[in-house]
Design an enzyme around this catalytic site. Sequence first.
Site, PDB file in Angstrom:
ATOM      1  N   ASP A  80       0.820  -1.211   0.000  1.00  0.00           N
ATOM      2  CA  ASP A  80       0.000   0.000   0.000  1.00  0.00           C
ATOM      3  C   ASP A  80       0.855   1.263   0.000  1.00  0.00           C
ATOM      4  O   ASP A  80       2.088   1.205   0.168  1.00  0.00           O
ATOM      5  CB  ASP A  80      -0.968   0.004   1.201  1.00  0.00           C
ATOM      6  CG  ASP A  80      -0.309  -0.433   2.509  1.00  0.00           C
ATOM      7  OD1 ASP A  80       0.935  -0.470   2.579  1.00  0.00           O
ATOM      8  OD2 ASP A  80      -1.038  -0.712   3.466  1.00  0.00           O
ATOM      9  N   ASP A 103      -7.480  -2.965  14.222  1.00  0.00           N
ATOM     10  CA  ASP A 103      -8.842  -3.349  13.837  1.00  0.00           C
ATOM     11  C   ASP A 103      -8.838  -4.519  12.851  1.00  0.00           C
ATOM     12  O   ASP A 103      -9.841  -4.803  12.204  1.00  0.00           O
ATOM     13  CB  ASP A 103      -9.588  -2.149  13.234  1.00  0.00           C
ATOM     14  CG  ASP A 103      -8.875  -1.586  12.009  1.00  0.00           C
ATOM     15  OD1 ASP A 103      -7.839  -2.164  11.592  1.00  0.00           O
ATOM     16  OD2 ASP A 103      -9.348  -0.572  11.466  1.00  0.00           O
ATOM     17  N   HIS A 145      -7.181  -4.768  10.062  1.00  0.00           N
ATOM     18  CA  HIS A 145      -7.020  -4.465   8.631  1.00  0.00           C
ATOM     19  C   HIS A 145      -5.725  -5.019   8.079  1.00  0.00           C
ATOM     20  O   HIS A 145      -4.695  -5.021   8.745  1.00  0.00           O
ATOM     21  CB  HIS A 145      -7.213  -2.971   8.322  1.00  0.00           C
ATOM     22  CG  HIS A 145      -6.107  -2.054   8.738  1.00  0.00           C
ATOM     23  ND1 HIS A 145      -6.311  -0.966   9.557  1.00  0.00           N
ATOM     24  CD2 HIS A 145      -4.779  -2.030   8.439  1.00  0.00           C
ATOM     25  CE1 HIS A 145      -5.160  -0.340   9.730  1.00  0.00           C
ATOM     26  NE2 HIS A 145      -4.218  -0.958   9.066  1.00  0.00           N
ATOM     27  N   GLU A 155      -9.688  -1.635   5.312  1.00  0.00           N
ATOM     28  CA  GLU A 155     -10.327  -1.343   6.587  1.00  0.00           C
ATOM     29  C   GLU A 155     -11.534  -2.266   6.798  1.00  0.00           C
ATOM     30  O   GLU A 155     -11.980  -2.927   5.854  1.00  0.00           O
ATOM     31  CB  GLU A 155     -10.793   0.119   6.593  1.00  0.00           C
ATOM     32  CG  GLU A 155      -9.656   1.131   6.434  1.00  0.00           C
ATOM     33  CD  GLU A 155      -8.862   1.364   7.723  1.00  0.00           C
ATOM     34  OE1 GLU A 155      -8.722   0.426   8.526  1.00  0.00           O
ATOM     35  OE2 GLU A 155      -8.361   2.492   7.911  1.00  0.00           O
TER      36      GLU A 155
HETATM   37  C1  GLP Z   1      -0.647   0.485   8.522  1.00  0.00           C
HETATM   38  C2  GLP Z   1      -0.369  -0.278   7.237  1.00  0.00           C
HETATM   39  C3  GLP Z   1      -0.566  -1.763   7.417  1.00  0.00           C
HETATM   40  C4  GLP Z   1       0.175  -2.235   8.653  1.00  0.00           C
HETATM   41  C5  GLP Z   1      -0.417  -1.537   9.853  1.00  0.00           C
HETATM   42  C6  GLP Z   1       0.156  -1.997  11.186  1.00  0.00           C
HETATM   43  O1  GLP Z   1      -1.975   0.797   8.680  1.00  0.00           O
HETATM   44  N1  GLP Z   1      -1.169   0.149   6.150  1.00  0.00           N
HETATM   45  O2  GLP Z   1      -0.122  -2.447   6.251  1.00  0.00           O
HETATM   46  O3  GLP Z   1       0.076  -3.626   8.766  1.00  0.00           O
HETATM   47  O4  GLP Z   1      -0.159  -0.153   9.690  1.00  0.00           O
HETATM   48  O5  GLP Z   1       1.338  -1.366  11.472  1.00  0.00           O
HETATM   49  P1  GLP Z   1       2.266  -1.772  12.689  1.00  0.00           P
HETATM   50  O6  GLP Z   1       3.012  -2.976  12.229  1.00  0.00           O
HETATM   51  O7  GLP Z   1       3.169  -0.583  12.872  1.00  0.00           O
HETATM   52  O8  GLP Z   1       1.415  -2.025  13.850  1.00  0.00           O
END
Ligand code: GLP
Length: 263
Positions: free
Chosen positions: A70, A140, A142, A147
């Site tokens: 993303d 959440d 995702h 989302e």
């Molecule tokens: C963002 C990204 C996700 C990622 C998430 C969790 O929202 N778009 O791809 O998995 O963060 O991030 P973290 O690993 O810092 O908790």
Amino acid sequence: MRVVIQDDYDKMCEWAANYIADKIKAHKEDRPFVLGLPTGSSPLGVYARLIKKNKAGEISFKNVVTFNMDEYLGLPHEHDQSYWYFMHDNFFDHLVDMKPENINILNGMTDDPEGECARYEEKIASYGGIDLFMGGIGVDGHLAFNEPYTSLTSRTGLRNLTTDTRIVNSRFFGGDPEKVPAQALSVGIGTVTDAKEVLVLISGHNKARALAAVVEGGVSQKWTCSALQMHNAAIIACDEESCGELTVDTYKYFLDIERGERL
Ligand code: GLP
């Protein structure tokens, strides 16, 4: 779906890095090994270990093509919170033999998001699909920027971010959720589940609710990562902290069947 529980974050990263390295080493075909990659804090320890193995000559990225999950809409490459910047800063710039032309990241500055996303899907297909998609999840549940209530068959496209996600990610934007872009380009849940294998990292207390929902709840748009239950080669690598909301029998069950996998 396999759930591999490790003692802590470091061991989880060690396990995941070894798993990915073994896959790259075992790939003997002429066509490239196609690797899907996430951003976030969860994969950082995996990236550090893969860099170390690459520098030590244990694994080569010469025949690896990557696709990132993303990218924020409207952030240029040089913005230190763009996922382009993150990936180069934390991973690609440190590899000794990664070819820049083999790196694919959605262009958040495009003026044609639909076309950009359609081209991304076509490019993935042109390589014969993704061999291994590594991911992380939001609190959440995702996966990428899919989302809650994103279709479980969704493809790469434009996504509106929820207030929750913007608040969580505001830690990287001076604590101000308004500074977090409101939209992003993201591979779809269907794009991820089309991969031959999926490996999702889940670590820490703040992911415990999500882990329980994704593993023990039903397949549901509410927790988009739960789509992995329908994948025949999906693995969740997690740490003890994130297991706090699992029922005791589920926790014990995975420890039993994955006994040999504990580091
Ligand atoms: C963002 C990204 C996700 C990622 C998430 C969790 O929202 N778009 O791809 O998995 O963060 O991030 P973290 O690993 O810092 O908790």
